[in-house]
Design an enzyme around this catalytic site. Structure first.
Site, short mmCIF file in Angstrom:
data_model
loop_
_atom_site.label_atom_id
_atom_site.label_comp_id
_atom_site.label_asym_id
_atom_site.label_seq_id
_atom_site.Cartn_x
_atom_site.Cartn_y
_atom_site.Cartn_z
N ARG A 157 35.99 93.97 19.04
CA ARG A 157 36.47 92.63 19.35
C ARG A 157 35.42 91.53 19.16
NH1 ARG A 157 40.93 94.40 18.14
NH2 ARG A 157 42.63 94.58 19.64
N ASP A 213 53.51 89.76 18.32
CA ASP A 213 52.81 88.70 19.07
C ASP A 213 52.27 87.63 18.15
OD1 ASP A 213 53.30 89.97 21.49
OD2 ASP A 213 51.42 91.09 21.43
N SER A 234 52.25 100.55 21.13
CA SER A 234 51.32 99.53 20.67
C SER A 234 50.03 100.24 20.29
CB SER A 234 51.06 98.51 21.79
OG SER A 234 50.07 97.58 21.41
N ASP A 251 41.58 91.85 26.01
CA ASP A 251 41.14 91.19 24.79
C ASP A 251 41.02 89.68 24.92
OD1 ASP A 251 40.79 93.51 23.42
OD2 ASP A 251 42.74 93.46 22.40
#
Length: 393
Positions: A93, A13, A170, A122
């Protein structure tokens, strides 16, 4: 040309995002990776990929200690669990986003970019912090261009972007936990194969003999294991190692995402489960019944704030003040038995213990049992009136 700082992991990504930011947005790209306890190769890879893709300016930002002391320790004191599991990705995060904001200011960047899709959590967690803490614009190329994973792979090949290793899953990993999703795990009827796990042994492969571990707390946070004082990073890593060895901390859950989708998620959080379980056991002996009851509400609210990307919300700060005041008495030692995927509290002691053995003992006469007669007689008075008045034949 305007500068953009890209939160960069070196995966598919974000690697695609580098070229998209240049080609579609005409921006000068600076990449950054924030170290919150990932494996060393996950920290080294982004720097290497940034060079390979075009010698981009790259920053590696070490935030491990800050993550442990200012985030994980707060989560421990709040017993933070979302839908039954300790939060790891969600907890990291906001710190990552704030470090990216700080870097953008230093670099004079007007924009911050990330590689999130429009389906996950996210995007909320990153952008809530970025927009609150800076005047930077936000670009999310994968989401904004509505790209599928197949389209990303095709674009990567067209731009000679090296594809990452052919991992099935992932994976997001930090000091507090490991999240695994994707591929065959998207089918909720497929049992996660053993190769999905890295931090935890299966119950069949874990040691035959149980281990008794003593954990000491001060002001609600762990400070030693089996009498050995440890700093936050060493202690958390050791707890991950010990609990993982005994098969503690595997989670398989259908989770409710922020946007309303349900997703199948696999987690490994051995140290988090160990520490939070021990912490709560110590609270049970040091806090009053009303404090424990109110603490359940705090845990629920605190965990949702973290999960929903609202770490910067003033309510979280308000709750921290309440929690810190309560945690002054959460001091002492907890003894835990670990064996074959199970964890059991087998002992606890504290200088602030509200457990009075001499009074609760069946052999004690300091508490005159006869004085309870009147209290018991009038107990549940409203329920008694209800049954007599409202349940007549």
């Amino acid at each position: 040309m305007e500068k953009v700082v890209l939160a960069f992991s070196g995966g598919l990504d974000t690697s695609v995002c580098i070229k998209l930011l240049e080609e579609k947005y005409n921006m000068e790209v600076i990449t950054a990776c924030v170290d919150v306890g990932q494996p060393r190769e996950e920290i080294e890879r982004p720097a290497s990929v940034a060079v390979d893709l075009g010698n981009y300016k790259h920053h590696t930002l070490d935030a491990q200690r800050e993550f442990a002391e200012d985030y994980i320790f707060k989560a421990i004191k709040a017993n933070a669990l979302y839908e039954g599991y300790p939060l790891s990705t969600a907890l990291a995060r906001p710190l990552i986003a704030m470090k990216i904001v700080e870097l953008a200011k230093k670099e004079g960047a007007t924009t911050i970019a990330h590689g999130c899709t429009g389906k996950g959590n996210d995007q909320f967690r990153f952008e809530a912090i970025i927009r609150s803490m800076s005047d930077c614009d936000v670009i999310a190329p994968i989401r904004d261009l509505n790209l599928t994973r197949t389209e990303e792979v095709e674009y990567a090949k067209s731009c000679d972007i090296p594809l990452p290793s052919d991992k099935m899953y992932s994976i997001d990993e930090n000091l507090w936990g490991r999240a695994i999703e994707g591929d065959i795990l998207e089918d909720p009827m497929v049992e996660p194969p053993e190769d999905a796990f890295s931090w935890t042994k299966s119950s069949t492969d874990s040691p035959e003999e149980p281990q008794i571990l003593e954990m000491e707390f001060e002001n609600g946070v762990p400070i030693s294991l089996d009498g050995e004082k440890m700093g936050p990073l060493d202690l958390i890593n050791k707890c991950n190692e010990i609990a993982g060895l005994h098969g503690i901390g595997r989670v398989d859950i259908i989770e409710d995402r922020i946007i309303g989708l349900k997703s199948r998620e696999i987690y490994e959080t051995p140290g988090a489960f160990l520490i939070i379980t021990a912490h709560h056991a110590l609270e049970q002996i040091t806090l009053t019944r009303s404090e424990l009851k109110f603490g359940e509400n705090i845990t629920s609210t605190y965990s949702e704030l973290i999960y929903n990307g609202l770490w910067h919300d003033p309510l979280r700060e308000d709750l921290d003040h309440i929690i810190d005041h309560m945690q002054r008495r959460v001091r002492g030692t907890v003894k835990i038995r670990l064996h074959k995927g199970s964890m059991r509290i087998v002992g606890r002691k504290s200088p602030f213990s509200l457990y009075q053995q001499d009074v609760v003992s069946f052999e004690d006469k300091a508490l005159d049992q006869r004085e309870m007669t009147g209290m018991v007689k009038n107990y549940a008075m409203q329920a008694a009136f209800y049954n007599k008045i409202c349940k007549k034949d």
